[in-house]
Write an enzyme that holds these catalytic residues in place. Structure first.
Site, PDB file in Angstrom:
ATOM      1  CG  HIS A  70      -2.021  -1.027   1.093  1.00  0.00           C
ATOM      2  ND1 HIS A  70      -2.982  -1.199   2.062  1.00  0.00           N
ATOM      3  CD2 HIS A  70      -2.309  -1.934   0.128  1.00  0.00           C
ATOM      4  CE1 HIS A  70      -3.818  -2.155   1.693  1.00  0.00           C
ATOM      5  NE2 HIS A  70      -3.425  -2.623   0.529  1.00  0.00           N
ATOM      6  CD  GLU A  86      -1.990   4.133   3.087  1.00  0.00           C
ATOM      7  OE1 GLU A  86      -3.196   4.374   3.262  1.00  0.00           O
ATOM      8  OE2 GLU A  86      -1.591   3.199   2.345  1.00  0.00           O
ATOM      9  CB  CYS A 127      -5.895  -1.216   5.244  1.00  0.00           C
ATOM     10  SG  CYS A 127      -4.122  -1.574   5.265  1.00  0.00           S
ATOM     11  CB  CYS A 169      -1.565   1.366   6.012  1.00  0.00           C
ATOM     12  SG  CYS A 169      -1.004   0.540   4.495  1.00  0.00           S
TER      13      CYS A 169
END
Length: 161
Positions: free
Chosen positions: A79, A81, A105, A108
Protein backbone atom coordinates in the site's frame (compact mmCIF):
# COMPACT_ATOMS: atom_id res chain seq x y z
CA UNK A 1 3.82 45.17 -7.10
CA UNK A 2 2.54 42.66 -4.52
CA UNK A 3 2.74 38.88 -4.40
CA UNK A 4 0.20 36.79 -6.25
CA UNK A 5 -2.84 35.78 -4.24
CA UNK A 6 -3.99 32.67 -6.14
CA UNK A 7 -1.27 30.26 -4.98
CA UNK A 8 -2.33 26.88 -3.57
CA UNK A 9 -2.40 26.17 0.17
CA UNK A 10 -0.11 23.66 1.88
CA UNK A 11 -2.99 21.19 2.15
CA UNK A 12 -3.81 21.56 -1.56
CA UNK A 13 -0.14 21.13 -2.43
CA UNK A 14 0.47 18.01 -0.35
CA UNK A 15 -2.83 16.32 -1.23
CA UNK A 16 -2.07 17.15 -4.86
CA UNK A 17 1.30 15.39 -4.50
CA UNK A 18 -0.46 12.38 -2.93
CA UNK A 19 -3.03 12.22 -5.74
CA UNK A 20 -0.33 12.63 -8.40
CA UNK A 21 1.75 9.88 -6.75
CA UNK A 22 -1.23 7.54 -7.03
CA UNK A 23 -1.12 7.99 -10.80
CA UNK A 24 2.12 5.91 -10.77
CA UNK A 25 0.19 2.82 -9.62
CA UNK A 26 -0.23 0.01 -12.16
CA UNK A 27 -3.32 -1.30 -10.34
CA UNK A 28 -6.21 -1.22 -12.84
CA UNK A 29 -8.83 -0.81 -10.09
CA UNK A 30 -7.45 1.38 -7.31
CA UNK A 31 -4.69 3.98 -7.49
CA UNK A 32 -3.68 5.28 -4.07
CA UNK A 33 -0.95 7.78 -3.33
CA UNK A 34 0.46 9.40 -0.25
CA UNK A 35 2.85 12.13 0.83
CA UNK A 36 4.59 12.37 4.22
CA UNK A 37 5.42 15.88 5.39
CA UNK A 38 7.54 17.23 8.24
CA UNK A 39 6.25 19.64 10.88
CA UNK A 40 7.83 22.49 8.93
CA UNK A 41 6.12 21.54 5.63
CA UNK A 42 8.94 19.70 3.91
CA UNK A 43 8.14 16.60 1.87
CA UNK A 44 9.88 13.65 3.50
CA UNK A 45 8.60 10.77 1.38
CA UNK A 46 5.96 9.69 -1.11
CA UNK A 47 4.46 6.37 -2.12
CA UNK A 48 1.82 4.63 -4.20
CA UNK A 49 0.29 1.16 -4.21
CA UNK A 50 2.22 -1.39 -6.22
CA UNK A 51 4.35 -4.49 -6.16
CA UNK A 52 7.56 -4.79 -4.14
CA UNK A 53 10.87 -4.04 -5.85
CA UNK A 54 11.98 -6.88 -8.10
CA UNK A 55 8.45 -8.23 -8.60
CA UNK A 56 7.35 -7.78 -12.19
CA UNK A 57 4.15 -5.82 -12.83
CA UNK A 58 3.55 -8.23 -15.71
CA UNK A 59 4.02 -11.50 -13.82
CA UNK A 60 1.89 -10.94 -10.71
CA UNK A 61 -1.92 -10.78 -10.70
CA UNK A 62 -3.94 -7.55 -10.55
CA UNK A 63 -7.37 -9.13 -10.13
CA UNK A 64 -9.58 -8.55 -7.09
CA UNK A 65 -11.53 -11.80 -7.18
CA UNK A 66 -10.88 -15.46 -7.74
CA UNK A 67 -11.23 -18.91 -6.23
CA UNK A 68 -7.57 -18.89 -5.21
CA UNK A 69 -6.44 -15.85 -3.18
CA UNK A 70 -2.94 -16.36 -4.64
CA UNK A 71 -4.45 -15.33 -7.96
CA UNK A 72 -5.49 -11.90 -6.67
CA UNK A 73 -3.47 -8.76 -6.03
CA UNK A 74 -4.03 -8.67 -2.26
CA UNK A 75 -1.15 -10.92 -1.20
CA UNK A 76 1.34 -9.04 -3.34
CA UNK A 77 0.72 -5.30 -3.40
CA UNK A 78 2.31 -2.84 -1.00
CA UNK A 79 0.00 0.00 0.00
CA UNK A 80 1.03 3.60 -0.61
CA UNK A 81 1.41 4.44 3.08
CA UNK A 82 3.73 1.52 3.78
CA UNK A 83 5.70 2.28 0.61
CA UNK A 84 6.20 5.89 1.71
CA UNK A 85 7.25 4.86 5.23
CA UNK A 86 9.68 2.27 3.85
CA UNK A 87 10.99 4.72 1.22
CA UNK A 88 11.91 7.28 3.88
CA UNK A 89 15.66 7.39 4.44
CA UNK A 90 15.83 9.85 7.33
CA UNK A 91 16.20 9.34 11.04
CA UNK A 92 12.58 9.57 12.21
CA UNK A 93 9.04 10.34 11.08
CA UNK A 94 8.01 11.36 14.59
CA UNK A 95 5.60 14.30 14.50
CA UNK A 96 5.09 14.13 10.73
CA UNK A 97 1.81 14.38 8.79
CA UNK A 98 0.68 11.94 6.13
CA UNK A 99 -1.61 12.88 3.25
CA UNK A 100 -3.38 9.91 1.62
CA UNK A 101 -5.87 9.68 -1.18
CA UNK A 102 -7.75 6.79 0.52
CA UNK A 103 -8.21 6.16 4.25
CA UNK A 104 -5.61 3.59 5.37
CA UNK A 105 -6.29 -0.05 6.15
CA UNK A 106 -5.57 -1.52 9.58
CA UNK A 107 -2.11 -2.75 8.55
CA UNK A 108 -1.06 0.67 7.27
CA UNK A 109 -2.53 2.28 10.39
CA UNK A 110 -0.17 0.12 12.47
CA UNK A 111 2.81 1.30 10.40
CA UNK A 112 1.68 4.93 10.68
CA UNK A 113 1.36 4.65 14.44
CA UNK A 114 4.68 2.81 14.88
CA UNK A 115 6.54 5.36 12.72
CA UNK A 116 5.46 8.23 14.98
CA UNK A 117 3.30 10.08 12.44
CA UNK A 118 0.90 12.29 14.39
CA UNK A 119 -1.60 13.54 11.80
CA UNK A 120 -3.41 11.84 8.93
CA UNK A 121 -5.24 13.80 6.23
CA UNK A 122 -7.24 11.64 3.82
CA UNK A 123 -9.28 12.39 0.72
CA UNK A 124 -11.66 9.44 0.29
CA UNK A 125 -13.17 7.26 2.99
CA UNK A 126 -15.18 5.00 0.69
CA UNK A 127 -14.58 1.92 2.86
CA UNK A 128 -15.58 3.62 6.14
CA UNK A 129 -18.10 0.90 7.04
CA UNK A 130 -15.66 -2.01 6.65
CA UNK A 131 -14.09 -3.82 9.59
CA UNK A 132 -10.62 -2.96 8.28
CA UNK A 133 -11.22 0.80 8.40
CA UNK A 134 -13.18 0.66 11.65
CA UNK A 135 -10.21 -1.15 13.25
CA UNK A 136 -7.84 1.38 11.69
CA UNK A 137 -9.72 4.33 13.18
CA UNK A 138 -9.94 2.62 16.57
CA UNK A 139 -6.15 2.14 16.66
CA UNK A 140 -5.37 5.65 15.35
CA UNK A 141 -7.65 7.16 18.00
CA UNK A 142 -6.14 5.05 20.79
CA UNK A 143 -2.62 6.04 19.70
CA UNK A 144 -3.47 9.74 19.49
CA UNK A 145 -3.04 10.08 15.73
CA UNK A 146 -5.30 12.94 14.69
CA UNK A 147 -7.14 12.11 11.46
CA UNK A 148 -9.48 14.21 9.37
CA UNK A 149 -10.80 14.42 5.86
CA UNK A 150 -9.24 16.81 3.38
CA UNK A 151 -11.59 19.65 2.54
CA UNK A 152 -11.65 19.86 -1.23
CA UNK A 153 -11.48 23.35 -2.67
CA UNK A 154 -12.52 22.19 -6.15
CA UNK A 155 -9.67 24.25 -7.55
CA UNK A 156 -8.47 22.91 -10.87
CA UNK A 157 -4.73 22.80 -11.31
CA UNK A 158 -3.44 21.75 -14.71
CA UNK A 159 0.02 20.42 -15.33
CA UNK A 160 1.16 20.05 -18.90
CA UNK A 161 3.40 17.01 -19.33
Amino acid sequence: MSKREDYISWDEYFMGVALLSGKRSKDPHTQVGCCIVSEDNRILSMGYNGLPRGCSDDEFPWGREGDDPLGTKYFYTVHSELNAILNYGGPSLAGAKIYVSLFPCNECAKAIIQSGIKELIYDSDKYADTSIVIASKKMLDAAGVYHHQYERTNRVVEIEL
